[in-house]
Write a protein that holds these residues in place. Structure first.
Motif, PDB file in Angstrom:
ATOM      1  N   ALA A   1      18.722   7.444  -3.866  1.00 34.49           N
ATOM      2  CA  ALA A   1      18.698   8.699  -3.112  1.00 34.49           C
ATOM      3  C   ALA A   1      20.107   9.247  -2.902  1.00 34.49           C
ATOM      4  N   LYS A   2      21.037   8.384  -2.487  1.00 30.33           N
ATOM      5  CA  LYS A   2      22.408   8.828  -2.259  1.00 30.33           C
ATOM      6  C   LYS A   2      23.080   9.274  -3.552  1.00 30.33           C
ATOM      7  N   SER A   3      22.807   8.555  -4.638  1.00 34.20           N
ATOM      8  CA  SER A   3      23.432   8.895  -5.914  1.00 34.20           C
ATOM      9  C   SER A   3      22.938  10.237  -6.429  1.00 34.20           C
ATOM     10  N   ILE A   4      21.637  10.470  -6.352  1.00 30.43           N
ATOM     11  CA  ILE A   4      21.055  11.725  -6.841  1.00 30.43           C
ATOM     12  C   ILE A   4      21.466  12.901  -5.956  1.00 30.43           C
ATOM     13  N   LEU A   5      21.384  12.714  -4.629  1.00 30.32           N
ATOM     14  CA  LEU A   5      21.778  13.786  -3.712  1.00 30.32           C
ATOM     15  C   LEU A   5      23.267  14.083  -3.808  1.00 30.32           C
ATOM     16  N   GLY A   6      24.072  13.032  -4.010  1.00 30.44           N
ATOM     17  CA  GLY A   6      25.505  13.239  -4.184  1.00 30.44           C
ATOM     18  C   GLY A   6      25.806  14.065  -5.413  1.00 30.44           C
ATOM     19  N   THR A   7      25.091  13.772  -6.501  1.00 29.36           N
ATOM     20  CA  THR A   7      25.255  14.547  -7.735  1.00 29.36           C
ATOM     21  C   THR A   7      24.839  16.000  -7.529  1.00 29.36           C
TER      22      THR A   7
END
Length: 274
Positions: A243-249
């Motif tokens: 979730a953090k990786s996708i939202l960060g992107t």
């Protein structure tokens, strides 16, 4: 708001339901197939062959990312430039207003660029899935992912058996990657009148910025992975979970796309009023 939505709908249909869109999407899928052709011949009858193996193989080939940048920008990013040269923009401005038309033109280009890559990638996976399972029972590629559970946000999807979700997230990253470089391309097209320069400028910028970011973040693997669009396209980064990786992107790319949108709209409005 209604005028904008109508203008966006018209521009998106022009972009997506066109021969150039279909050709670029097929080229992406064909690029995947051609790049993995030798391995396909070698592994065709191997019992542990799977889509995951070929998919990972392609994403580790250095030149394939550059091809994807070209596919999402060549032809797609010159839509506003073609409208200006043909005079078609005047009809669009009279129908929906300058602001609505320019914003719709930008967002439709960005959306089409993202769809070219994501749908081309999905098409490749579907073609291979006719012959191979998504993930074989004794997949060597799956085993390699099990060793990077704490450093690759895609690995838990495979561990938990969410194979379709794994490829869906890759398609989402491809969409964001295509949208990013399409935004760069159409922003450039508002300032120049040359089709070739507008089409190939994103590729040149990609090549230069990737080299610079590699040099700047050479000593920091996490930052190098996150800030380089190339690494994000290949999911070679980790921000502490899916979730953090996708939202960060999405946030990182979203900021750049927004800036490109502002740059494009400022200049395109002036061109429409000239």
């Amino acid at each position: 708001m209604r005028s904008f939505l109508k203008a966006f709908s018209v521009e998106l249909r022009r972009s997506v339901f066109s021969l150039k869109f279909a050709v670029m999407m097929i080229i992406v899928a064909a690029g995947y197939i051609v790049s993995s052709l030798e391995e396909l011949k070698f592994m065709w009858n191997y019992k542990n062959s799977d889509v995951l193996y070929f998919f990972e193989l392609i994403h580790n080939i250095g030149t394939f990312t550059e091809i994807c940048v070209l596919c999402c920008t060549v032809l797609n990013c010159t839509s506003f430039l073609r409208d200006c040269k043909s005079g078609y923009f005047r009809h669009c401005v009279m129908r929906s207003g300058t602001g609505n038309y320019t914003l719709a033109a930008f967002l439709s280009c960005v959306t089409a660029g993202g769809l070219i890559l994501s749908l081309g990638q999905i098409l490749y996976v579907l073609i291979l899935a006719v012959k191979f399972p998504l993930v074989a029972e004794n997949s060597g590629t799956l085993d390699s992912y099990m060793h990077v559970l704490d450093s690759n946000f895609m690995a838990p999807f495979l561990r938990d058996g969410h194979y379709i979700l794994f490829f869906a997230v890759y398609a989402l990253l491809a969409f964001m990657f295509g949208a990013l470089w399409s935004s760069v391309g159409i922003a450039i097209s508002a300032y120049i009148d040359d089709y070739y320069a507008a089409s190939f400028s994103p590729y040149v910028i990609f090549y230069v910025t990737d080299g610079l970011l590699r040099a700047v973040f050479r000593g920091n693997k996490m930052l190098s992975g996150f800030f380089r669009p190339d690494a994000i396209f290949h999911a070679n980064y980790y921000l502490g979970g899916a979730a953090k990786s996708i939202l960060g992107t999405a946030l990182y790319f979203g900021v750049i796309i927004t800036v490109m949108g502002i740059v494009f709209c400022i200049k395109s409005k002036r061109r429409c009023r000239e």
